[in-house]
Design an enzyme around this catalytic site. Sequence first.
Site, PDB file in Angstrom:
ATOM      1  CB  THR A   1       1.571  -8.441 -13.582  1.00  0.00           C
ATOM      2  OG1 THR A   1       0.607  -9.404 -14.062  1.00  0.00           O
ATOM      3  CG2 THR A   1       1.738  -8.600 -12.077  1.00  0.00           C
TER       4      THR A   1
ATOM      5  N   GLY B   1      29.709   2.899 -18.671  1.00  0.00           N
ATOM      6  CA  GLY B   1      30.021   2.782 -17.247  1.00  0.00           C
ATOM      7  C   GLY B   1      29.434   3.914 -16.426  1.00  0.00           C
TER       8      GLY B   1
ATOM      9  CD  GLU C   1      -2.753   1.215 -10.265  1.00  0.00           C
ATOM     10  OE1 GLU C   1      -3.813   0.599 -10.486  1.00  0.00           O
ATOM     11  OE2 GLU C   1      -2.667   2.143  -9.450  1.00  0.00           O
TER      12      GLU C   1
ATOM     13  CB  ILE D   1      -0.952   0.008   1.211  1.00  0.00           C
ATOM     14  CG1 ILE D   1      -1.735  -1.303   1.284  1.00  0.00           C
ATOM     15  CG2 ILE D   1      -1.874   1.217   1.135  1.00  0.00           C
ATOM     16  CD1 ILE D   1      -2.523  -1.640   0.037  1.00  0.00           C
TER      17      ILE D   1
END
Length: 381
Positions: free
Chosen positions: A366, A341, A364, A159
């Site tokens: 997958t 790098g 929200e 949450i």
Amino acid sequence: MPATRLMPTDDATDLIELTREICRKDLAPKVDDAERARTFPADAFATLGRSGLLSLPYPEEFGGAEQPYEVYLQVVEEIASVWMSVAVGVSVHSLTAYPVATFGTREQQEALLPGMLSGEQLGAYCLSEPLAGSDIASMTTRATPTDDGWALKGTKAWISHAGHADYYTTFARTSDDGGRGLSTFIVPGDAPGLTFAEPERKMGLHCDPVAQVMFDGVPVEAARLIGSPGQGMHMALSALDAGRLGIAAAATGLAQSALDAAATYAAEREQFGRRIGDFQGLAFLLADMEAAVTSARATYLHAARLKDAGRGFGKEAAVAKLVATDAAMKVTTDAVQVLGGAGYTEDFPLERYMREAKVTQIFEGTNQIQRLVISRQLLAR
């Protein structure tokens, strides 16, 4: 470079300019230090709230700005291009007001929405549980009738704003009838019996605290049950269609920021006596990144315009969420590659963008769930 936008009105153009000014002056100077320190961005939300940017898609009569969703989402995208944690928070907060604004009675709207939309309150959306993520019909948090309302008992997981919110839009079981047994409640943030676990130690979005929310006999007034008992599943799925667009917009803003940083670096960094952007292998990579960002923006705006027109947009919202978040993951990864790098160090924000992008493919719904939503609608005959 700022995204090229074609806004529907002069007021909408002014909102974008206001958002960019706030992002430049108030958010950008703080984001790097705040993300490293994992501090909750209360000041950022307060600034956005005072500017009216936390209530854009809701009715003016209750304190909103009554802006089309296509405008609201582009504001979210602008915020995400500077501070992803805050943009996700804006999307979550908008989601928390959706059940009251869409399904509440007139009395509930008059009682609750002015506070939710004032900019002085922040909401949390309590749907997922430790054993009920994509399968929300299996949730076990239960609301039991009492003499003057309900008592909630159970645990919610993952949450956002846990422990910081002023109210918790909470889905709980009121009967054992599977998905038809869920209901929606607005729980005050200071309700007795409401406690919070330690925040999760996440890969990214460090300024978006995510934790379990525990309900131990939390009392909720009868007037804070939104709609009728058993309507919760419909409300949750309806709200998630809108919420997915918020995440799609945020993911697009994150990808835009990564692209901008990579293009700037490629135009300045020299190797073998030439700008690295002049090498075709890298130039084509940047072109593909631009195409991905532009495509992501187009998909969420198409879905938003369908929503604004009062037409069905569930499939299109799933497409937007899928396309935009996959694009964010690829573009941020490729941006790190452009810097080589340097991109792997904290001297540049690209490594943070890459870490932040990953969760957009997860929350929200997958992206596997989005494919399920899309395919089911395609095959429904």
